[in-house]
Structures are given as C-alpha cells and as structure tokens.
Motif scaffolding. Structure first.
Motif, PDB file in Angstrom:
ATOM      1  N   GLY A  72     -94.064 -74.253 155.714  1.00  0.00           N
ATOM      2  CA  GLY A  72     -94.411 -73.520 155.853  1.00  0.00           C
ATOM      3  C   GLY A  72     -93.470 -72.579 154.647  1.00  0.00           C
ATOM      4  N   PHE A  73     -92.308 -72.842 154.655  1.00  0.00           N
ATOM      5  CA  PHE A  73     -91.499 -72.243 153.355  1.00  0.00           C
ATOM      6  C   PHE A  73     -92.148 -72.638 152.126  1.00  0.00           C
ATOM      7  N   GLY A  74     -91.931 -73.737 151.624  1.00  0.00           N
ATOM      8  CA  GLY A  74     -92.752 -74.333 150.683  1.00  0.00           C
ATOM      9  C   GLY A  74     -94.099 -73.624 150.028  1.00  0.00           C
ATOM     10  N   ALA A  75     -94.708 -73.572 151.627  1.00  0.00           N
ATOM     11  CA  ALA A  75     -96.058 -72.553 150.895  1.00  0.00           C
ATOM     12  C   ALA A  75     -95.996 -71.669 150.934  1.00  0.00           C
ATOM     13  N   ALA A  76     -95.121 -71.215 151.211  1.00  0.00           N
ATOM     14  CA  ALA A  76     -94.893 -69.262 151.064  1.00  0.00           C
ATOM     15  C   ALA A  76     -94.223 -69.239 149.500  1.00  0.00           C
ATOM     16  N   VAL A  77     -93.497 -69.681 148.864  1.00  0.00           N
ATOM     17  CA  VAL A  77     -92.602 -69.963 147.986  1.00  0.00           C
ATOM     18  C   VAL A  77     -93.973 -70.662 146.264  1.00  0.00           C
ATOM     19  N   TYR A  78     -94.692 -71.481 146.993  1.00  0.00           N
ATOM     20  CA  TYR A  78     -95.590 -71.819 145.943  1.00  0.00           C
ATOM     21  C   TYR A  78     -96.627 -70.395 145.587  1.00  0.00           C
ATOM     22  N   LEU A  79     -97.221 -69.522 146.755  1.00  0.00           N
ATOM     23  CA  LEU A  79     -98.033 -68.230 146.520  1.00  0.00           C
ATOM     24  C   LEU A  79     -97.647 -67.903 145.694  1.00  0.00           C
ATOM     25  N   LEU A  80     -95.703 -66.916 146.222  1.00  0.00           N
ATOM     26  CA  LEU A  80     -95.748 -66.419 145.013  1.00  0.00           C
ATOM     27  C   LEU A  80     -95.159 -66.562 144.048  1.00  0.00           C
ATOM     28  N   PHE A  81     -95.804 -67.287 143.412  1.00  0.00           N
ATOM     29  CA  PHE A  81     -94.729 -67.788 142.167  1.00  0.00           C
ATOM     30  C   PHE A  81     -96.519 -67.797 141.263  1.00  0.00           C
ATOM     31  N   LEU A  82     -97.236 -68.233 142.156  1.00  0.00           N
ATOM     32  CA  LEU A  82     -98.625 -67.602 141.521  1.00  0.00           C
ATOM     33  C   LEU A  82     -98.406 -65.815 140.529  1.00  0.00           C
ATOM     34  N   LEU A  83     -97.840 -65.202 141.396  1.00  0.00           N
ATOM     35  CA  LEU A  83     -97.729 -63.777 141.277  1.00  0.00           C
ATOM     36  C   LEU A  83     -97.178 -63.182 139.846  1.00  0.00           C
ATOM     37  N   PRO A  84     -98.346 -62.561 139.233  1.00  0.00           N
ATOM     38  CA  PRO A  84     -97.295 -61.861 137.587  1.00  0.00           C
ATOM     39  C   PRO A  84     -94.979 -62.067 137.997  1.00  0.00           C
ATOM     40  N   LEU A  85     -94.838 -62.654 137.435  1.00  0.00           N
ATOM     41  CA  LEU A  85     -93.366 -62.739 137.287  1.00  0.00           C
ATOM     42  C   LEU A  85     -92.761 -62.601 138.431  1.00  0.00           C
ATOM     43  N   GLY A  86     -93.622 -63.600 139.668  1.00  0.00           N
ATOM     44  CA  GLY A  86     -93.611 -63.626 141.109  1.00  0.00           C
ATOM     45  C   GLY A  86     -92.450 -64.820 141.093  1.00  0.00           C
ATOM     46  N   ALA A  87     -92.061 -65.283 140.013  1.00  0.00           N
ATOM     47  CA  ALA A  87     -91.854 -66.734 140.204  1.00  0.00           C
ATOM     48  C   ALA A  87     -89.864 -66.547 139.207  1.00  0.00           C
ATOM     49  N   VAL A  88     -89.983 -65.352 138.639  1.00  0.00           N
ATOM     50  CA  VAL A  88     -88.621 -65.529 138.068  1.00  0.00           C
ATOM     51  C   VAL A  88     -87.810 -64.496 139.101  1.00  0.00           C
ATOM     52  N   PHE A  89     -88.626 -63.902 140.141  1.00  0.00           N
ATOM     53  CA  PHE A  89     -87.566 -62.885 140.904  1.00  0.00           C
ATOM     54  C   PHE A  89     -87.314 -63.868 142.475  1.00  0.00           C
ATOM     55  N   VAL A  90     -88.571 -65.129 142.606  1.00  0.00           N
ATOM     56  CA  VAL A  90     -88.297 -65.549 143.739  1.00  0.00           C
ATOM     57  C   VAL A  90     -87.735 -66.804 143.718  1.00  0.00           C
ATOM     58  N   MET A  91     -87.716 -67.338 142.927  1.00  0.00           N
ATOM     59  CA  MET A  91     -87.173 -69.178 142.065  1.00  0.00           C
ATOM     60  C   MET A  91     -85.207 -68.409 142.823  1.00  0.00           C
ATOM     61  N   PRO A  92     -84.725 -67.463 142.238  1.00  0.00           N
ATOM     62  CA  PRO A  92     -83.247 -67.703 142.873  1.00  0.00           C
ATOM     63  C   PRO A  92     -82.859 -67.592 144.463  1.00  0.00           C
ATOM     64  N   ALA A  93     -84.300 -67.044 145.098  1.00  0.00           N
ATOM     65  CA  ALA A  93     -84.518 -66.274 146.790  1.00  0.00           C
ATOM     66  C   ALA A  93     -84.515 -67.996 147.475  1.00  0.00           C
ATOM     67  N   ALA A  94     -85.409 -68.489 146.481  1.00  0.00           N
ATOM     68  CA  ALA A  94     -86.106 -70.041 146.965  1.00  0.00           C
ATOM     69  C   ALA A  94     -84.813 -71.336 147.256  1.00  0.00           C
ATOM     70  N   VAL A  95     -83.956 -70.561 146.563  1.00  0.00           N
ATOM     71  CA  VAL A  95     -82.784 -71.190 146.294  1.00  0.00           C
ATOM     72  C   VAL A  95     -81.515 -71.589 147.710  1.00  0.00           C
ATOM     73  N   VAL A  96     -81.704 -69.693 147.905  1.00  0.00           N
ATOM     74  CA  VAL A  96     -81.014 -69.535 149.175  1.00  0.00           C
ATOM     75  C   VAL A  96     -81.559 -70.259 150.718  1.00  0.00           C
ATOM     76  N   GLY A  97     -83.294 -69.827 150.212  1.00  0.00           N
ATOM     77  CA  GLY A  97     -83.823 -69.757 151.653  1.00  0.00           C
ATOM     78  C   GLY A  97     -83.943 -71.527 151.781  1.00  0.00           C
ATOM     79  N   ALA A  98     -84.180 -72.611 150.776  1.00  0.00           N
ATOM     80  CA  ALA A  98     -84.066 -73.771 150.729  1.00  0.00           C
ATOM     81  C   ALA A  98     -83.071 -74.354 151.229  1.00  0.00           C
ATOM     82  N   THR A  99     -81.534 -73.564 151.054  1.00  0.00           N
ATOM     83  CA  THR A  99     -80.404 -74.111 151.333  1.00  0.00           C
ATOM     84  C   THR A  99     -80.506 -73.998 153.164  1.00  0.00           C
ATOM     85  N   MET A 100     -81.084 -72.640 153.125  1.00  0.00           N
ATOM     86  CA  MET A 100     -80.826 -72.710 155.388  1.00  0.00           C
ATOM     87  C   MET A 100     -82.527 -73.742 155.789  1.00  0.00           C
TER      88      MET A 100
END
Length: 258
Positions: A214-242
C-alpha cells in the motif's frame, strides 16, 4: 485480530500521506531532498521521451512473428507491444530512479531519515560498521534490487503483449510489484542502521505485505505524475522510515505521529 488486507493497504498509503505532511513541518529539509530528485528526474524525462518516440519501431523489431499476419491483428499486437514497452520502461525508470536518487542524494536523505527517527524516538545509534563497509553493502543491495526490477519489467512486457487485457494487467501488476520493490529500496536507511541485511528487510516487510505494498504503490503512482517524484521522494523517505519502524517493532502505532 489482524487488520484486513484492504485496511492494511490504506494504512500503508497513509504513511506516505504523513510523510508528505513533513513538507509543512520542515520545508527546508524537504527541499534539500528534492534537489537530487530534480536532477535525476530531468535526465530520466529525456530518456522516457526518446523511448516513447521510438517505441513503435522497437515494437516492430520485437514482433517479427506478426509480419505475415492480416490486419487488424498485426497492428493490434504491435500497438500492444509498444504500450507494453513503454509501461515496462516506466517501471524500470521508477525502480532505478529511486536507487540512483538515493545514491546521489545520500547525505540529504540520511538527514531526513535521521530527523524522522529522532522525532519518533528511540533512534538507532550511528552505524559502527564503517563508511566503506556500509557503502559496499548499499551497492550490493542496489544491484540486487535493480536486477529484480529488470526481471519484473521483462515479465510485465510479456504480459503486456496480450491485446487490451495485457496492457491493463501489466499496469496493475506494475503498481503492485513496483510498490514492493520501492518499499524495499526506501526502507534501506532504517534497516541498515540497525544491522539488518536485505533478506531480513524482505522477511520483516513480508509479514506486513499488504501495508508495505500500500505504501510502495502510493509512492509508485505519485512518481508517475509530472514532477511527482521530485516532491514525493523526500516524503517517501519519511514514510518508509515509519513503515520500517512498524515492521521492526510490530506496533501499528509506530510512526503514527509525523
């Protein structure tokens, strides 16, 4: 009583949501994490455009068996092949983007990870293994994960060759498999700092597979959005730590407060 798979999937996606909330709490720290993601994303965007432009020609080359087929079957198979090629390419881009961005921005993402650990309490001590040993372990894990992503990408390309249904199936499977691999990549800081190898990471996350996907798929789908990976990447590190702390402690409340 264990939570239902659907609830776990939603809970995993919610971890990314709490990670995104860190943008409001620590915008400067998150902007640091966006810089390497922006650099890598610019390079990858050019590669995806080149792949999309050349996908029809590559699809023709990959389907010589359809040369003698009548229309519309020949065109249907080759359009499906072109779409499958792009889908597999996107999958590989997402996987390798994460690995390369984590490598390029290692110092930035380690700061984000450490900040998250300290806020949540009971942060691990600084690694005692030494820089070169940690670097070697990180490179070995990255190679293993990239090899897995290539194997999955090839499998999805084959699935995508099925007209219509194959394209949809490849996209859905890509999100699920992609989510699993992304979660493995992004939780590296938390697990490595506690001395856990990649096989331990797979085992512990596997206990909460639905939550992890559920976590990884949410990251994956947001990465597909234009510039999504740029803004999601640091947040994904936070979420992955949790997510990692949740898997390590077996406590659903771990990481609930960003």
């Amino acid at each position: 009583m264990s939570a239902s798979p659907v609830r776990e999937l939603v809970g995993g996606a919610g971890l990314l949501g709490r990670g995104l909330g860190t943008w409001a709490r620590a915008p400067r720290l998150m902007l640091l994490g966006a810089v390497p993601a922006l650099i890598v994303a610019a390079v990858y965007t050019v590669g995806l455009v080149v792949l999309a432009v050349n996908s029809p020609a590559i699809a023709d080359w990959a389907t010589p068996f359809a040369d003698e087929w009548d229309e519309p079957w020949r065109s249907t198979v080759r359009v499906s092949a072109a779409l499958a090629l792009v889908a597999a390419g996107v999958l590989l881009v997402v996987f390798t983007f994460t690995a390369i961005t984590l490598a390029v921005g290692d110092a930035f993402y380690e700061r984000i990870w450490r900040d998250t650990e300290e806020r949540l309490g009971d942060a691990p001590a600084d690694p005692q293994a030494g820089f070169w040993r940690l670097l070697w372990r990180g490179l070995v894990n990255a190679v293993r994960l990239v090899a897995l992503s290539i194997a999955v990408g090839l499998g999805l390309f084959v699935v995508g060759l099925l007209p219509v249904v194959g394209t949809v199936a490849a996209a859905v499977l890509g999100a699920f498999f992609g989510g699993w691999v992304l979660a493995l990549e992004l939780t590296g800081f938390a697990f490595d700092s506690r001395g856990h190898a990649l096989r331990d990471r797979r085992r512990m996350l596997g206990v909460r597979r639905a939550r992890t996907i559920g976590f990884g798929a949410a990251v994956y789908l947001l990465f597909l959005l234009p510039l999504g990976a740029v803004f999601v990447m640091p947040a994904a590190v936070v979420g992955a730590t949790m997510l990692a702390r949740d898997a390590l402690t077996g406590n659903d409340e771990a990481g609930r407060h960003p």
